[in-house]
Design a protein around this motif. Sequence first.
Motif, PDB file in Angstrom:
ATOM      1  N   TYR A 111      -2.674   1.324  -4.688  1.00  0.00           N
ATOM      2  CA  TYR A 111      -2.800  -0.142  -4.778  1.00  0.00           C
ATOM      3  C   TYR A 111      -4.270  -0.544  -4.748  1.00  0.00           C
ATOM      4  N   LEU A 170       3.339  -7.241   8.678  1.00  0.00           N
ATOM      5  CA  LEU A 170       3.658  -7.415  10.095  1.00  0.00           C
ATOM      6  C   LEU A 170       4.117  -8.820  10.459  1.00  0.00           C
ATOM      7  N   ASP A 212      -2.904   3.484   5.804  1.00  0.00           N
ATOM      8  CA  ASP A 212      -3.486   2.569   6.795  1.00  0.00           C
ATOM      9  C   ASP A 212      -4.849   3.079   7.250  1.00  0.00           C
ATOM     10  N   VAL A 219       0.832  -1.214   0.000  1.00  0.00           N
ATOM     11  CA  VAL A 219       0.000   0.000   0.000  1.00  0.00           C
ATOM     12  C   VAL A 219       0.866   1.263   0.000  1.00  0.00           C
ATOM     13  N   LYS A 247       8.705  -1.293  14.784  1.00  0.00           N
ATOM     14  CA  LYS A 247       7.992  -0.024  14.933  1.00  0.00           C
ATOM     15  C   LYS A 247       6.489  -0.284  14.839  1.00  0.00           C
ATOM     16  N   PHE A 280       3.126   1.442  13.813  1.00  0.00           N
ATOM     17  CA  PHE A 280       2.753   2.630  13.054  1.00  0.00           C
ATOM     18  C   PHE A 280       1.470   3.254  13.605  1.00  0.00           C
ATOM     19  N   ASN A 309      -6.328 -10.404   5.848  1.00  0.00           N
ATOM     20  CA  ASN A 309      -4.878 -10.519   6.063  1.00  0.00           C
ATOM     21  C   ASN A 309      -4.426 -11.953   6.261  1.00  0.00           C
ATOM     22  N   ARG A 363       1.354   4.925   9.199  1.00  0.00           N
ATOM     23  CA  ARG A 363       1.862   4.632   7.845  1.00  0.00           C
ATOM     24  C   ARG A 363       0.818   5.121   6.845  1.00  0.00           C
ATOM     25  N   CYS A 371      -4.128  -0.492  14.738  1.00  0.00           N
ATOM     26  CA  CYS A 371      -5.032  -0.946  13.673  1.00  0.00           C
ATOM     27  C   CYS A 371      -5.510  -2.381  13.893  1.00  0.00           C
ATOM     28  N   ARG A 405      -7.069  -5.770  12.071  1.00  0.00           N
ATOM     29  CA  ARG A 405      -7.152  -6.461  10.794  1.00  0.00           C
ATOM     30  C   ARG A 405      -7.754  -7.848  11.010  1.00  0.00           C
TER      31      ARG A 405
HETATM   32  C1  WQD Z   1      -0.897  -4.808   9.417  1.00  0.00           C
HETATM   33  C2  WQD Z   1      -0.902  -3.785  10.529  1.00  0.00           C
HETATM   34  C3  WQD Z   1       0.318  -1.785  10.038  1.00  0.00           C
HETATM   35  C4  WQD Z   1       4.328  -3.471   9.962  1.00  0.00           C
HETATM   36  C5  WQD Z   1      -1.351  -5.652   3.668  1.00  0.00           C
HETATM   37  C6  WQD Z   1      -1.379  -4.953   2.380  1.00  0.00           C
HETATM   38  C7  WQD Z   1      -2.718  -5.180   1.763  1.00  0.00           C
HETATM   39  C8  WQD Z   1      -2.969  -6.643   1.670  1.00  0.00           C
HETATM   40  C9  WQD Z   1      -2.811  -7.367   2.986  1.00  0.00           C
HETATM   41  C10 WQD Z   1      -2.616  -7.395  -0.526  1.00  0.00           C
HETATM   42  C11 WQD Z   1      -1.079  -2.370  10.004  1.00  0.00           C
HETATM   43  C12 WQD Z   1       0.940  -2.526  11.218  1.00  0.00           C
HETATM   44  C13 WQD Z   1       2.948  -3.350  10.046  1.00  0.00           C
HETATM   45  C14 WQD Z   1       5.153  -2.872  10.959  1.00  0.00           C
HETATM   46  C15 WQD Z   1       3.189  -2.075  12.068  1.00  0.00           C
HETATM   47  N1  WQD Z   1      -2.106  -7.168   0.711  1.00  0.00           N
HETATM   48  N2  WQD Z   1       2.394  -2.655  11.090  1.00  0.00           N
HETATM   49  N3  WQD Z   1       4.549  -2.195  11.978  1.00  0.00           N
HETATM   50  O1  WQD Z   1      -1.433  -3.191   5.598  1.00  0.00           O
HETATM   51  O2  WQD Z   1      -3.243  -4.561   6.720  1.00  0.00           O
HETATM   52  O3  WQD Z   1      -2.381  -5.174   4.462  1.00  0.00           O
HETATM   53  O4  WQD Z   1      -1.532  -7.030   3.519  1.00  0.00           O
HETATM   54  O5  WQD Z   1      -3.774  -7.463  -0.813  1.00  0.00           O
HETATM   55  O6  WQD Z   1      -2.732  -4.574   0.516  1.00  0.00           O
HETATM   56  O7  WQD Z   1      -1.205  -3.594   2.653  1.00  0.00           O
HETATM   57  O8  WQD Z   1      -0.979  -5.548   6.463  1.00  0.00           O
HETATM   58  O9  WQD Z   1       0.867  -6.567   7.679  1.00  0.00           O
HETATM   59  O10 WQD Z   1       1.316  -4.463   6.313  1.00  0.00           O
HETATM   60  O11 WQD Z   1       0.014  -4.315   8.427  1.00  0.00           O
HETATM   61  O12 WQD Z   1       2.675  -1.427  12.998  1.00  0.00           O
HETATM   62  O13 WQD Z   1       6.415  -2.945  10.933  1.00  0.00           O
HETATM   63  O14 WQD Z   1       0.380  -3.818  11.176  1.00  0.00           O
HETATM   64  O15 WQD Z   1       0.305  -0.384  10.292  1.00  0.00           O
HETATM   65  O16 WQD Z   1      -1.873  -1.654  10.934  1.00  0.00           O
HETATM   66  P1  WQD Z   1      -2.041  -4.504   5.864  1.00  0.00           P
HETATM   67  P2  WQD Z   1       0.398  -5.238   7.188  1.00  0.00           P
END
Ligand code: WQD
Length: 378
Positions: free
Chosen positions: A168, A224, A334, A106, A241, A243, A203, A331, A254, A256
């Motif tokens: 995205y 994550l 989000d 994203v 970190k 976010f 997720n 981020r 957040c 999910r």
């Molecule tokens: C989950 C939560 C982050 C990393 C992603 C893609 C999405 C889809 C599914 C394709 C969020 C937080 C993350 C870190 C954090 N993929 N985080 N520190 O963004 O829900 O979805 O996967 O379809 O398009 O974006 O998943 O795992 O990136 O993040 O705090 O180092 O963990 O902010 O809240 P996301 P994610």
Amino acid sequence: TNGHSQNLKRVVVTGGLGYIGSHVVVSLLLTGQYQPIVIENCHNSYPEALNRCAEIARDELGPDAPQPILHNVDLRDAEAVEDVFTQYDTKGGIWAVIHLAALKAVGESGEIPLSYYRVNVGGSVSLFESMAKHNVQNLVFSSSATVYGTPEIIPIPETSPLLPASCYGRTKAMVEEIIQDLCRVQKKDGQGSLRAVSVRYFNPAGAHPSGKLGEEPRGKPGNLLPLLAQMAIGREKSQLKIFGTDFPTPDGTCVRDYLHIMDLAHGHVLALDALAVPTTQKNIFSHCDAENGSFRSFNLGKGKGMSVLNMIDAMRKATGYDYQYEIVGRRRGDVPDLTADPTLAEKELGFVASRNLEEMCRDLWNFQTKHPNGYGNV
Ligand code: WQD
């Protein structure tokens, strides 16, 4: 090839070496009904994943198990895509396509939008052109919960408006619209019209329980769960970190809808089963009107929201690793909560994401401990 290969239904799986794609390929192989044909450019995956799919199939079905085929082709190369389809014309053709190949971060999509439109939208058009030319009528499209943007209703029903909040997410919503237009094209004799299912992922987490297959992105994981696994095994040294803790959610982080990758992969087998139901019988397209043709969208989620802190805690229990984290700003892109209402997929596809959080973390950790340095170095 093995003795049975002639009566298997060929299914092209674009992105079939990726995290979701490779687990989909395993699930297809284990049904004993499909011949997966992977189209991959290996931009974010390793060819070793194909060997692991083949090995798992042999483990479970014996030496005569169907084996996946790989075409190292980039969807941006329309001629190369067309060549793949042409190869199968004389062998009984391709029965369906599961289209997963895409760029999917994203945050990154906001920095390089043209790459995202070129690959996710342009690549899909090349693929759909070859499908039309070779009369491939069954499509499962890998969509995403990010098409919902910040939804009004949580848990999210499929009727929630598509208001993507990232480049995205917009590419995924656009491809859904392209597919809808293709399904509206009614052939004169009604034959050969495209029938499509768009599966909107929440997720995915975890790995195949054998520990032979899992999430192996190139470079540092953006998501994550793989990050937490790599930190616990000592492969990722950077500071964890979080976010943002100022979201309107129970603990400020957040929420999910995490589901086990094997449940998600199985959802694709169920989508193919639904596409195989003849139009003479009651099927998932029965209520589609002629104007819009045979196109359905389904959420593939568990229907249970978990926060970032919940996931860190679950991984602390699974790995025994004492995560330390730094709280930083939000981020880009989000949204506070993406939790699925999974009732439509359950009712129409028979899809239930039954594996629980402990299984997700256990299987993820099992894979990571077996691959401290990933497949790339195996
Ligand atoms: C989950 C939560 C982050 C990393 C992603 C893609 C999405 C889809 C599914 C394709 C969020 C937080 C993350 C870190 C954090 N993929 N985080 N520190 O963004 O829900 O979805 O996967 O379809 O398009 O974006 O998943 O795992 O990136 O993040 O705090 O180092 O963990 O902010 O809240 P996301 P994610």
